[in-house]
Design a protein around this motif. Structure first.
Motif, PDB file in Angstrom:
ATOM      1  N   LEU A   4      -0.037  -4.301 -13.182  1.00  0.00           N
ATOM      2  CA  LEU A   4      -0.642  -3.646 -12.019  1.00  0.00           C
ATOM      3  C   LEU A   4      -1.156  -4.677 -11.022  1.00  0.00           C
ATOM      4  CD1 LEU A   4      -2.734  -0.674 -13.507  1.00  0.00           C
ATOM      5  CD2 LEU A   4      -0.490  -0.589 -12.391  1.00  0.00           C
ATOM      6  N   THR A  27      -3.099   4.632  -8.581  1.00  0.00           N
ATOM      7  CA  THR A  27      -3.815   3.373  -8.766  1.00  0.00           C
ATOM      8  C   THR A  27      -4.794   3.230  -7.608  1.00  0.00           C
ATOM      9  OG1 THR A  27      -2.187   2.056  -7.539  1.00  0.00           O
ATOM     10  CG2 THR A  27      -1.878   2.236  -9.932  1.00  0.00           C
ATOM     11  N   TYR A  37      -6.592  -0.530 -10.829  1.00  0.00           N
ATOM     12  CA  TYR A  37      -6.761   0.297 -12.025  1.00  0.00           C
ATOM     13  C   TYR A  37      -5.965   1.582 -11.900  1.00  0.00           C
ATOM     14  CZ  TYR A  37     -10.723  -2.645 -13.197  1.00  0.00           C
ATOM     15  OH  TYR A  37     -11.507  -3.711 -13.519  1.00  0.00           O
ATOM     16  N   ARG A  38      -5.589   2.129 -13.036  1.00  0.00           N
ATOM     17  CA  ARG A  38      -5.017   3.469 -13.064  1.00  0.00           C
ATOM     18  C   ARG A  38      -6.167   4.467 -12.965  1.00  0.00           C
ATOM     19  NH1 ARG A  38      -1.234   4.951 -17.844  1.00  0.00           N
ATOM     20  NH2 ARG A  38      -3.176   4.700 -18.981  1.00  0.00           N
ATOM     21  N   ASP A  56      -8.431   4.622 -18.202  1.00  0.00           N
ATOM     22  CA  ASP A  56      -8.398   3.628 -19.280  1.00  0.00           C
ATOM     23  C   ASP A  56      -9.781   3.094 -19.626  1.00  0.00           C
ATOM     24  OD1 ASP A  56      -5.580   3.774 -19.494  1.00  0.00           O
ATOM     25  OD2 ASP A  56      -5.403   2.497 -17.727  1.00  0.00           O
ATOM     26  N   VAL A  71       1.544   4.782  -8.696  1.00  0.00           N
ATOM     27  CA  VAL A  71       1.764   3.789  -9.753  1.00  0.00           C
ATOM     28  C   VAL A  71       3.120   3.158  -9.445  1.00  0.00           C
ATOM     29  CG1 VAL A  71       2.047   3.415 -12.224  1.00  0.00           C
ATOM     30  CG2 VAL A  71       0.438   5.157 -11.409  1.00  0.00           C
ATOM     31  N   THR A  75       6.351  -0.752 -12.879  1.00  0.00           N
ATOM     32  CA  THR A  75       5.417  -0.804 -14.009  1.00  0.00           C
ATOM     33  C   THR A  75       5.602   0.447 -14.866  1.00  0.00           C
ATOM     34  OG1 THR A  75       3.668   0.250 -12.720  1.00  0.00           O
ATOM     35  CG2 THR A  75       3.713  -2.162 -12.720  1.00  0.00           C
ATOM     36  N   ALA A  78       2.812   1.550 -17.204  1.00  0.00           N
ATOM     37  CA  ALA A  78       1.633   2.123 -16.538  1.00  0.00           C
ATOM     38  C   ALA A  78       1.843   3.604 -16.227  1.00  0.00           C
ATOM     39  CB  ALA A  78       1.323   1.354 -15.262  1.00  0.00           C
ATOM     40  N   ARG A  79       3.091   4.015 -16.084  1.00  0.00           N
ATOM     41  CA  ARG A  79       3.390   5.424 -15.811  1.00  0.00           C
ATOM     42  C   ARG A  79       3.362   6.272 -17.077  1.00  0.00           C
ATOM     43  NH1 ARG A  79       6.140   6.917 -11.147  1.00  0.00           N
ATOM     44  NH2 ARG A  79       6.350   5.254  -9.635  1.00  0.00           N
TER      45      ARG A  79
END
Length: 167
Positions: A4, A27, A37-38, A56, A71, A75, A78-79
């Motif tokens: 990220l 994000t 960050y997510r 998270d 996102v 990545t 991340a998804r």
């Protein structure tokens, strides 16, 4: 997190969502620690502000809607990675009133931050606010002294909580 930090700065301001909706994953850049960050949109506060849940880490914050970014497609983890923060509640207690007071929350934080506990998972349910996520019911036990300290019992003894199923 590492991907990220590499991919999100490549996103442009024009990529922000036009109508973010509750439950959607995005994000956001957090100025305080200069990191991406997510987040999941927890709610729309106004036409230009949203409440987000750092999925998270378990924190909530309010951001301008145009601070959200998708996102990045580069990545994939991340998804697809499930949220790393899991909501939990203490076993067998409830707040004295409708909700916990600020003082109760500060006391709980004082008891817990930077401490290690034995956690006994008593139950796993669905979070009533987000039925797709789990809600753990935990008994937290401080074993750092000769006598084990059960946090739920301590909060009742301090007059900060009541037993959920009082006899």
């Amino acid at each position: 997190m590492a991907s990220l930090q590499i991919e999100c700065p490549k996103l442009t301001e024009s990529e922000h969502p036009t109508k973010p909706a509750s439950g959607e994953l995005y994000t956001v850049f957090y100025d305080k620690d200069r990191s991406w960050y997510r987040v999941v949109v927890a709610g729309v506060v106004s036409a230009d502000m949203v409440s987000v849940y750092f999925c998270d880490y378990g924190d909530l914050a309010v951001f301008p809607a145009d601070a959200l970014r998708p996102v990045p497609s580069r990545t994939p983890l991340a998804r697809t990675l499930p949220p790393q923060a899991i909501k939990a509640r203490l076993f067998d207690i409830k707040p004295l009133h409708k909700d916990w007071t600020v003082e109760d929350c500060l006391r709980f934080q004082e008891l817990c931050v930077e401490q290690q506990f034995v956690g006994v998972c008593k139950k796993v349910e669905r979070d009533p606010l987000n039925p797709t996520e789990p809600l753990l019911t935990l008994e937290l036990i401080d074993t750092s002294t000769d006598d084990d300290i059960y946090l739920n019992k301590l909060l009742v003894a301090e007059g900060r909580a009541r037993l959920e199923f009082a006899p």
